[in-house]
Motif scaffolding. Structure first.
Motif, PDB file in Angstrom:
ATOM      1  N   MET A 104      47.426  41.696  43.300  1.00  0.00           N
ATOM      2  CA  MET A 104      47.269  43.086  43.593  1.00  0.00           C
ATOM      3  C   MET A 104      46.352  43.410  44.823  1.00  0.00           C
ATOM      4  O   MET A 104      45.268  42.706  44.564  1.00  0.00           O
ATOM      5  CB  MET A 104      46.871  44.071  42.539  1.00  0.00           C
ATOM      6  N   PHE A 105      46.468  44.077  45.683  1.00  0.00           N
ATOM      7  CA  PHE A 105      45.682  44.205  46.983  1.00  0.00           C
ATOM      8  C   PHE A 105      45.363  45.730  46.923  1.00  0.00           C
ATOM      9  O   PHE A 105      46.208  46.616  47.102  1.00  0.00           O
ATOM     10  CB  PHE A 105      46.592  43.825  48.382  1.00  0.00           C
ATOM     11  N   PHE A 106      43.959  45.829  46.954  1.00  0.00           N
ATOM     12  CA  PHE A 106      43.610  47.309  47.093  1.00  0.00           C
ATOM     13  C   PHE A 106      42.876  47.427  48.527  1.00  0.00           C
ATOM     14  O   PHE A 106      41.658  46.614  48.660  1.00  0.00           O
ATOM     15  CB  PHE A 106      42.495  47.380  45.855  1.00  0.00           C
ATOM     16  N   PRO A 107      43.408  48.195  49.117  1.00  0.00           N
ATOM     17  CA  PRO A 107      42.788  48.523  50.558  1.00  0.00           C
ATOM     18  C   PRO A 107      41.606  49.273  50.478  1.00  0.00           C
ATOM     19  O   PRO A 107      41.417  50.374  49.772  1.00  0.00           O
ATOM     20  CB  PRO A 107      43.713  49.308  51.411  1.00  0.00           C
ATOM     21  N   ILE A 108      40.353  48.735  50.976  1.00  0.00           N
ATOM     22  CA  ILE A 108      39.007  49.290  51.293  1.00  0.00           C
ATOM     23  C   ILE A 108      38.601  49.966  52.316  1.00  0.00           C
ATOM     24  O   ILE A 108      37.824  50.554  52.276  1.00  0.00           O
ATOM     25  CB  ILE A 108      38.150  48.512  50.311  1.00  0.00           C
ATOM     26  N   TYR A 153      40.858  44.398  52.419  1.00  0.00           N
ATOM     27  CA  TYR A 153      41.307  44.513  51.071  1.00  0.00           C
ATOM     28  C   TYR A 153      40.434  43.747  50.078  1.00  0.00           C
ATOM     29  O   TYR A 153      39.831  42.658  50.392  1.00  0.00           O
ATOM     30  CB  TYR A 153      42.626  43.784  50.760  1.00  0.00           C
ATOM     31  N   ILE A 154      40.243  44.314  48.656  1.00  0.00           N
ATOM     32  CA  ILE A 154      39.791  43.601  47.795  1.00  0.00           C
ATOM     33  C   ILE A 154      41.092  43.044  46.905  1.00  0.00           C
ATOM     34  O   ILE A 154      41.994  44.043  46.915  1.00  0.00           O
ATOM     35  CB  ILE A 154      38.839  43.970  46.799  1.00  0.00           C
ATOM     36  N   TYR A 155      41.178  41.748  46.346  1.00  0.00           N
ATOM     37  CA  TYR A 155      42.613  41.318  45.916  1.00  0.00           C
ATOM     38  C   TYR A 155      41.991  40.732  44.471  1.00  0.00           C
ATOM     39  O   TYR A 155      41.140  40.036  44.542  1.00  0.00           O
ATOM     40  CB  TYR A 155      43.481  40.771  46.618  1.00  0.00           C
ATOM     41  N   THR A 156      43.021  40.542  43.654  1.00  0.00           N
ATOM     42  CA  THR A 156      42.725  39.729  42.483  1.00  0.00           C
ATOM     43  C   THR A 156      44.304  39.317  41.907  1.00  0.00           C
ATOM     44  O   THR A 156      45.254  39.997  41.948  1.00  0.00           O
ATOM     45  CB  THR A 156      42.081  40.412  41.312  1.00  0.00           C
TER      46      THR A 156
END
Length: 153
Positions: A146-150, A104-107
């Motif tokens: 928020m976690f964005f699966p990459i 993930y990228i997360y912020t």
């Protein structure tokens, strides 16, 4: 906005499931339901070494339950719940999802427009979104992410 990267192995969330077909405000209603009945799942929650709950999740999926992004980022499923032990069974009225392993990228959600900013970041850096985005609240700090699966692992 600080963007970080991590790997999260498959995990279990037990929560209240709803969909965009349930109408305006459905996510808030799911959280109200989950929070008002939290004692029913509290004992199932995964805890750290000091006994603190490890995570509160708003997990999203497409309608197939395959954890693909929402259709047009506007239509899909949402599970408002808590990260639980892998062997936990959902009590009556609750739903168990097993989220696959992803990179993930997360912020941190310090502003209201985090989602479109990160989607633009992904596009600008030619990073494909590998699945549905998830909301995470750290129980110790109360901070939202928020976690964005990459990459599916």
């Amino acid at each position: 906005m600080k963007i970080e990267k991590c790997i999260k192995e498959s995990f279990v969330v037990i929560g209240k499931e709803g969909s965009t077909l349930d109408g305006e405000g459905f996510i808030q209603r799911l959280w109200a339901d989950a929070n008002s009945h939290f004692e029913e799942v509290h004992a199932l929650a995964k805890k750290d070494v000091t006994g603190n709950i490890v995570g509160i999740w708003g997990v999203m999926s497409d309608f197939s339950h395959m954890f693909k992004p929402w259709e047009g980022f506007t239509k899909g499923l949402y599970l408002a719940g808590v990260e639980c032990r892998d062997d936990a069974e959902a009590p009556n009225g609750w739903t168990k999802w097993i989220v696959p392993s992803y990179e993930y990228i997360y912020t941190e959600c310090e502003e209201d427009d985090v989602f479109p900013k990160v989607i633009k970041y992904l596009e600008d850096n030619s990073i494909p979104l590998a699945g549905a985005v998830h909301d995470f609240t750290c129980p110790q700090t109360g901070k939202n992410y928020m976690f964005f699966p990459i990459k599916k692992l």
